[in-house]
Design a protein around this motif. Sequence first.
Motif, PDB file in Angstrom:
ATOM      1  N   LEU A  17       0.830  -1.201   0.000  1.00 27.81           N
ATOM      2  CA  LEU A  17       0.000   0.000   0.000  1.00 27.81           C
ATOM      3  C   LEU A  17       0.868   1.256   0.000  1.00 27.81           C
ATOM      4  CD1 LEU A  17      -2.745  -1.052   2.583  1.00 27.81           C
ATOM      5  CD2 LEU A  17      -3.124  -0.564   0.161  1.00 27.81           C
ATOM      6  N   TYR A  18       1.875   1.264   0.856  1.00 27.38           N
ATOM      7  CA  TYR A  18       2.732   2.444   0.966  1.00 27.38           C
ATOM      8  C   TYR A  18       3.558   2.634  -0.305  1.00 27.38           C
ATOM      9  CZ  TYR A  18       5.622   5.926   3.438  1.00 27.38           C
ATOM     10  OH  TYR A  18       6.253   7.089   3.851  1.00 27.38           O
ATOM     11  N   MET A  19       4.044   1.537  -0.880  1.00 20.55           N
ATOM     12  CA  MET A  19       4.800   1.654  -2.132  1.00 20.55           C
ATOM     13  C   MET A  19       3.948   2.280  -3.231  1.00 20.55           C
ATOM     14  SD  MET A  19       7.145  -1.737  -2.690  1.00 20.55           S
ATOM     15  CE  MET A  19       8.771  -1.895  -1.933  1.00 20.55           C
ATOM     16  N   ASN A  20       2.690   1.861  -3.320  1.00 25.55           N
ATOM     17  CA  ASN A  20       1.813   2.439  -4.338  1.00 25.55           C
ATOM     18  C   ASN A  20       1.617   3.927  -4.109  1.00 25.55           C
ATOM     19  OD1 ASN A  20       0.349   0.562  -6.421  1.00 25.55           O
ATOM     20  ND2 ASN A  20       0.620  -0.688  -4.587  1.00 25.55           N
ATOM     21  N   TYR A  21       1.494   4.328  -2.863  1.00 26.52           N
ATOM     22  CA  TYR A  21       1.366   5.760  -2.560  1.00 26.52           C
ATOM     23  C   TYR A  21       2.636   6.506  -2.976  1.00 26.52           C
ATOM     24  CZ  TYR A  21       1.052  10.181  -0.184  1.00 26.52           C
ATOM     25  OH  TYR A  21       1.046  11.535   0.065  1.00 26.52           O
TER      26      TYR A  21
END
Length: 328
Positions: A68-72
Amino acid sequence: MYKKLIPILAVLLLVSCGQSSGGLPAKTNPKSQTVETHVTENYLAQNGLIADYKNSKEPQYLSESIGLYMNYLVLNHDSETFHTLYKATKEELAFKKNFIKWKWGDKVTTNAFIDDMRLYSALRLASKQFHFPDYDKFASQIASNWKKYGVTDGVPVDFFDFKTKEKAKTLHLSYYNSSAMREIGFSEAAYEPLKKVQATPFFDEIFQDGTYQTTGNEVNMIDQMLIAIEYKRVTHKKEPHFDAFLQGEWAKNNRIYARYNRDTKTATNNVESTAVYALLALYYEETGQKKNYQKAIDKLQMMDTSNALTTHFFDYMHKELVLIKKGS
């Protein structure tokens, strides 16, 4: 002539090395640092991974949170933070040939399809955006492992054990990520369980041995929304019974609750979920329902995710992902 070529070849070699496993991607200018600051101060652990809650007595460091954080970070054009997270993932969660543990721990020997597909998507996007081929190599290994070990009769399963090579017998339909699966090259058989599922008005959540099962009498709307979004992407239509249920809930209660009773179709409590409203916004965007999209956005922005002691990272990051996409 050859003397003139030497400096040029040296420069090309340096550029090539800068894109190898020992180099770094070029530093970019993020749109904002607000989220990164909040994550660093509240969720980031010493091992470089993301905790579920701030100051948790028994914190969990999930590959779900990393994806999730990587996508952000890709959406925020933050190559530096992305690379730091990438290194932590390889050091703390990757096992041998880039099998990814679903959570941090010495005794963990399984992965999760939904989490790996999310990681795959983020790595592929980052490889293109930050011009760093190592991310694509890492993503390709994750994909290769799934196609080799994580399917039964062409259909992906929930997880496999990368020590014993045993795999799950089930597939939770909420684990689908059709865009990543299309890139990887899963066969058309992989999508059949999702294409044929029906909602009355709730979806059955599990596919096993050619049949559908539920997770029980209490319905988790996070799972339902994930299935509804992917159902639309695969079939190119919204599921009418589920969509009608959502319409009725807006009309009757002006909100969507986090959990419902499967039989009575009523909420099991009055709890609302940040992640549910974030996924509702994505669903309405996917199905072209502008008014309902705005309703979901309004509700999402009312949800307070500032307290990391009580806000799960999953909820916090789902909200931020929707908001950064909205602002793009």
